[in-house]
Design an enzyme around this catalytic site. Structure first.
Site, short mmCIF file in Angstrom:
data_model
loop_
_atom_site.label_atom_id
_atom_site.label_comp_id
_atom_site.label_asym_id
_atom_site.label_seq_id
_atom_site.Cartn_x
_atom_site.Cartn_y
_atom_site.Cartn_z
N ARG A 20 0.82 -1.21 0.00
CA ARG A 20 0.00 0.00 0.00
C ARG A 20 0.86 1.28 0.00
NH1 ARG A 20 -4.11 -1.16 4.75
NH2 ARG A 20 -2.34 -2.42 5.44
N ASN A 38 -7.42 -1.95 1.42
CA ASN A 38 -7.08 -3.37 1.59
C ASN A 38 -8.38 -4.14 1.79
OD1 ASN A 38 -6.19 -5.87 2.37
ND2 ASN A 38 -5.20 -5.19 4.25
#
Length: 798
Positions: A20, A38
């Site tokens: 990320r 996520n």
């Protein structure tokens, strides 16, 4: 240029690998706005807004610049029907998504940047702190309780991040520019887990600092003590690898460990390069983030005191591993550049304990001191073990550094889930999810209750991580042996879930795993040589030297090693002398056979000497040539033939661990010259089956010994010729069936000489040779093959 909004869904290993922050950096550098989310097993979802050129560049950068330990399986891009005008770029709180994959990586060796921080006295919070980690390294699989992968669902949840440090751990965790951004298993000495030192009575040794602990441990190891050191996925026993007395004491304490080789940890590869051969493939493996134990061959003529001969008695290779966690690096900082035994901390055949009190109960009689910590381990994971043939890696034990990675099947599967329970020895279980197979970590021999419970726990943990409902499990796969504990367990599961069970023949399961990892398609056929020590044969005999013409739907057994009696059944596996006696009596008859046995002084290597030899001959005579009987089964096992040759050549008189006679034979052969002796392995046809004459092979080996030939040369020649005859039969069968691919699988595939002999002959005949790299050739790969075979049985019946 117009602004557009696109939605990206990325699947693969994209959690716990700094993915990320990577996405944030790339997107922000291109001026894109939106959010990153996520979604657990469903992967990572992005909604990005910006210029078309920037979005196209983002798609290119995904693969080019991704973190090295990540893996992108798929990227789906759609134009979003969203009128929202985003003002910035943000990473949103995780959601619990369900997908067919598992986005969690395996445990990752400590990275160089973290090691620099750990050794930097100016960074007080990390200096000499062994649990240092970041988004690119540290424990993953062994700490995770459930998904999505966030701190509250790991064993680090009981260690809240501190606000005291400069910067604090909270600040590092929340700073998208910091490599510890959303690193779920990092902490510092202020807020994180701690090590403590106990004596042999489990009393805490009072110390003022962790440096004191390291100094004490270094001194105790130096003087020859054995320490229990808790790590990432369990506990290890550590001691000097150059001290005969200490290693012999460790062998005695572990039980049933008279000769089994130990792994050796070294601080760097430079200290072993003078003594062991090290190829670039082996070096790359050893230094990879997976950090497996890798078997290295001794350099010929290098007889020295660098390692005790008690590390790997009778073998020419040794398993080495480099440090992979902070505690390992710190120990070597204090101990120095010395090799250490670093072996699983458990009595033989029992899983490692994870709880500190249980560790002391289990290892109280094995360790002189205990270096333990207070971070819970949720899933145990042994060190993985690899052997390299040429440039091809063969997985012997698949655990830390590899699990929970999956094997993608080379064909489409529209099925929610299935379970395989594996064999009985060197077991793994496995879960099928769509077209992916997720093997568990290495389990071991489930003949012990604790190990059997470990198997059940490991299978259901993978099932839980994959968020598989009981109602989604379509079938259970197992071995065809009806008495295996795993077969009985499979029946229990089938009854519990009210679903079908599909037993898959052992050697066919080996072949199926090989086929799947090599991309064999459903319409293809291959010829596979499946060789090992034991597997339940469909004719009631023990198989282990098989040539199979295979497709996913089934197989034809087209050849095998000659059936040999095993007088006393399993006692032949422990005492190779009994296997020699069985083969010679069967081939030569009572009178001539006994004469040869007497010349060999074979009674000296039987547990009960002369009495046992007489009983053995009596049992053979009573059978009157009618085999199998209750006490004398028949076997086509390659392992038993190698055991017999090993005995005759003096390599191994008694088996103290699984595979020892064959491994010692290979060690003997590695120093031999096969061209200096003449030996040919022959075959004959019987009832449409090609039979390799192992009786004649053994007699030829005996003849060569009696003629005074070098035993190393005989060993080398016997292995090569056996491999060549296997390959010759397989090639003939492949040509007959217009098949282009031939493979080798089973535990004997770890034998470099036999494996290369088969491979070279197949390639010489302009056929394709397929071999293992992802699935273990041995029994640890059986569960994968069971799922593949059962899948096609299920599909054909539905």
């Amino acid at each position: 240029m117009s602004r557009i909004t696109q939605e990206f869904t990325i699947t693969g290993i994209v959690q716990g690998v700094g993915f990320r922050p990577f996405l944030f950096d790339v997107a922000s550098s291109l001026g894109l706005k939106g959010y990153i989310l996520n979604q657990g097993n469903a992967g990572v979802r992005l909604v990005l807004q910006g210029e078309t050129e920037a979005l196209n560049q983002f798609s290119k950068d995904l693969e080019l610049k991704k973190p090295p330990i990540s893996y992108i399986e798929s990227v789906l891009v759609n134009n979003a029907n969203d009128d929202t005008v985003f003002q910035g770029l943000e990473i949103r709180k995780s959601e619990q998504g369900r997908g067919k994959g598992l986005t969690l990586p395996p445990d990752i060796a400590t990275c160089d940047e973290c090691l620099e921080d750990m050794r930097n006295s100016k960074i007080k919070k990390y200096w000499n702190y062994p649990f240092i980690a970041c988004a690119h390294c540290g424990p993953r699989f062994t700490t995770v309780t459930s998904l999505p992968y966030d701190r509250e669902r790991t064993t680090m949840s009981q260690f809240p991040l501190c606000v005291e440090g400069l910067p604090s751990c909270v600040q590092e965790y929340e700073n998208v520019k910091n490599r510890r951004f959303h690193a779920q298993t990092f902490a510092c000495k202020i807020c994180g887990p701690q090590y403590f030192l106990c004596d042999e009575n489990y009393n805490i040794v009072p110390t003022k600092s962790f440096r004191d602990i390291l100094n004490i441990v270094a001194k105790r190891v130096e003087r020859g003590d054995i320490g229990a050191v808790k790590g990432i996925g369990g506990v290890h026993l550590a001691c000097r690898a150059d001290n005969d007395e200490t290693i012999l004491r460790l062998r005695k304490a572990k039980g049933k460990r008279k000769n089994k080789p130990f792994a050796v940890m070294v601080p760097n590869l430079s200290i072993i390069e003078d003594f062991f051969n090290l190829t670039q493939t082996e070096k790359t493996l050893l230094e990879s983030f997976r950090r497996p134990i890798t078997l290295l061959e001794r350099k010929e003529g290098q007889d020295n005191d660098f390692l005790s001969k008690q590390v790997a008695p009778g073998l020419t290779n040794v398993g080495f591993v480099l440090p992979y966690s902070g505690i390992h690096h710190l120990l070597f900082d204090y101990i120095g550049e010395k090799p250490l035994i670093y072996t699983s901390g458990n009595p033989s055949n029992v899983p490692m304990s994870l709880n500190n009190e249980k560790i002391f109960e289990q290892l109280g009689s094995l360790a002189d001191f205990f270096l333990l910590h207070d971070r819970p381990i949720y899933q145990r994971a042994d060190d993985s073990v690899i052997r390299v043939h040429g440039n091809v890696s063969k997985i012997i034990r698949r655990a830390r550094g590899y699990v929970p990675e999956y094997l993608p099947l080379p064909f489409k599967v529209d099925l929610p889930a299935a379970i395989a329970t594996g064999p009985e020895l060197a077991t793994t279980g496995a879960i099928l999810r769509g077209n992916r197979i997720f093997p568990t970590q290495h389990i071991g021999n489930v003949t012990h209750l604790e190990t059997f419970n470990f198997l059940k726990d490991a299978v259901f943990h993978i099932k839980s991580l994959l968020q598989i409902k009981d109602s989604e499990v379509e079938f259970i796969a197992c071995d065809t042996h009806p008495e295996f504990i795993t077969s009985k367990y499979a029946k229990e599961l089938a009854s519990q879930f009210k679903i079908p069970i599909y037993p898959i023949q052992h050697h066919f399961a080996h072949a199926l795993g090989l086929m799947a990892e090599n991309g064999i398609q459903p319409e293809e056929s291959v010829v596979v040589i499946s060789t090992d020590g034991v597997g339940y044969g469909l004719d009631g005999n023990i198989w282990g030297g098989e040539i199979l013409a295979c497709s996913y739907d089934g197989y034809d057994r087209v050849g095998h090693l000659k059936y040999q009696p095993m007088i006393g059944a399993d006692r032949c596996t422990k005492y190779p002398a009994r296997m020699v006696a069985s083969m010679l009596l069967y081939e030569l008859g009572n009178k001539e056979g006994e004469e040869v046995l007497r010349r060999l002084n074979l009674e000296n290597d039987l547990e009960y000497g002369e009495t046992e030899l007489k009983t053995l001959i009596t049992q053979f005579n009573k059978a009157e040539g009618r085999f199998p009987t209750g006490l004398i089964p028949l076997t086509s096992s390659t392992g038993r033939v190698l055991d017999a040759i090993s005995y005759v050549l003096g390599a191994c008189k008694i088996k103290t661990y699984r595979g020892e006679p064959a491994m010692r034979l290979e060690g003997l052969a590695s120093r031999g010259n096969p061209e200096s002796v003449k030996l040919n392995v022959r075959s004959f046809e019987k009832d449409g089956m090609i039979i390799i004459d192992t009786s004649r092979l053994l007699l030829d080996v005996l003849r060569l010994v009696q003629e005074g030939n070098n035993k190393k040369d005989i060993a080398a020649k016997a292995q090569i010729e056996l491999g060549r005859e296997f390959a010759n039969i397989a090639v003939n069968e492949a040509n007959k069936r217009s098949v282009k691919k031939i493979g080798l699988t089973g535990g004997v595939a770890y034998n470099n000489s036999i494996s290369m002999s088969v491979k070279n002959h197949v390639l010489k005949e302009n056929l394709v040779f397929i071999e293992h790299q992802l699935v273990p050739p041995g029994d640890a790969g059986i569960s994968t093959g069971q799922l593949v075979g059962a899948l096609f049985k299920y599909l054909s019946s539905n």
